[in-house]
Design an enzyme around this catalytic site. Structure first.
Site, PDB file in Angstrom:
ATOM      1  N   HIS A 182       1.064  -1.420  -0.154  1.00 38.24           N
ATOM      2  CA  HIS A 182      -0.093  -0.143  -0.356  1.00 38.24           C
ATOM      3  C   HIS A 182       0.791   1.252   0.220  1.00 38.24           C
ATOM      4  CE1 HIS A 182      -3.844  -1.974   0.232  1.00 38.24           C
ATOM      5  NE2 HIS A 182      -3.642  -3.035   1.508  1.00 38.24           N
TER       6      HIS A 182
ATOM      7  N   GLU B 164      -6.467 -12.174   5.529  1.00 41.37           N
ATOM      8  CA  GLU B 164      -7.619 -11.288   5.692  1.00 41.37           C
ATOM      9  C   GLU B 164      -9.041 -11.667   4.441  1.00 41.37           C
ATOM     10  OE1 GLU B 164      -5.150  -7.948   4.118  1.00 41.37           O
ATOM     11  OE2 GLU B 164      -4.119  -9.505   2.382  1.00 41.37           O
TER      12      GLU B 164
ATOM     13  N   ASP C 243     -10.198  -6.203   6.446  1.00 46.97           N
ATOM     14  CA  ASP C 243      -9.984  -7.443   4.864  1.00 46.97           C
ATOM     15  C   ASP C 243     -11.365  -8.015   5.355  1.00 46.97           C
ATOM     16  OD1 ASP C 243      -9.524  -5.855   3.142  1.00 46.97           O
ATOM     17  OD2 ASP C 243      -7.091  -6.517   3.710  1.00 46.97           O
TER      18      ASP C 243
END
Length: 260
Positions: A46, A152, A178
């Site tokens: 990210h 996740e 998530d």
């Protein structure tokens, strides 16, 4: 590398604390180490980090006592081997849903006979040909390198027993945001169904003697997860920590200015 590895930190027994590193500033990474965080996760999933900035953050981890973890964008054998060549002591692989993906991640992180990681004896991890003085380098790297797989989604939870059966896994990292989305309650990380799933993962991984880590954004969450049996916690990101500090200080300064 000579600095303390993630596996060594984890072996201490007590829960360990780190954060995700997304800001390409070695000085900030060093501050976390000097303030007694245990590990830093260089975030290439990210974050905006490239190779040059990543290696500077890894050097800052080594200089300040942080165990270095590197989160790659996915199960990519070349990328996994590359970041370990840069000197990360652990690799974190996101969104593992099936046993086959777990097997590929482990193979990419380990040399023969445990895996098929690409061999280059002239990297930073190998002390730029320091293996001339360390004939045990490949075996030692297999022993010291930690492989952390992120669970996740509900599919990963459903397949967790098969994933945990893969040799060479050192940690399972839970992504609660998530996970909440996969349960149909996006963002509700404190919902009972999410907490039940977390407890289930911790219990099942503990049965295989595999440590569980998780992402937290509050002290209350840290306390709850530690009581659940979580062994390593990534508290937010450097961006979040800096933003909150600036927000709170800004409010205090504005209030002081108004009270003059």
């Amino acid at each position: 590398m000579a600095n303390t590895t993630f596996k060594e930190k984890l072996a201490g027994g007590a829960p360990i604390l780190g954060t995700f590193l997304q800001i390409p500033a070695a000085e900030l990474t060093e501050i976390f180490g000097f303030q007694h965080f245990d590990f830093g996760i260089v975030d290439a999933e990210h974050g905006t980090l490239g190779v040059n900035t990543s290696i500077e953050l890894l050097r800052a981890c080594a200089a300040s006592g942080l165990a270095s973890v590197y989160r790659v964008p996915g199960v990519d054998a070349h990328k996994i081997g590359h970041v370990l060549d840069l000197g990360a002591s652990a690799v974190m692989v996101p969104n593992i849903q099936r046993q086959e993906a777990a097997e590929r991640a482990v193979r990419a992180a380990k040399y023969y006979p445990a895996g098929n990681r690409g061999v280059c004896p002239f990297t930073r991890a190998a002390a730029y040909n320091g293996i001339d003085q360390d004939p045990d380098y490949y075996n030692r790297s297999n022993r010291e390198t930690a492989v952390i797989l992120q669970i996740e989604g509900i599919e990963g939870v459903q397949n967790l027993d098969q994933i945990l059966a893969v040799p060479g896994i050192d940690g399972i990292f839970i992504g609660p945001f998530d996970l909440s989305q996969s349960l149909g309650i996006p963002g509700e990380v404190n919902h009972a169904r999410v907490l039940e799933a977390i407890e289930d993962i911790v219990r099942r991984a503990g049965g295989k003697n595999i440590a569980v880590g998780i992402f937290a954004v509050s002290v209350e969450q840290v306390e709850r997860y530690v009581k659940t049996g979580v062994r390593f916690i990534a508290y937010g990101t450097d961006t979040l920590i800096v933003q909150r500090a600036c927000r709170d200080l800004g409010k205090q300064l504005q209030q002081a200015a108004r009270n003059r």
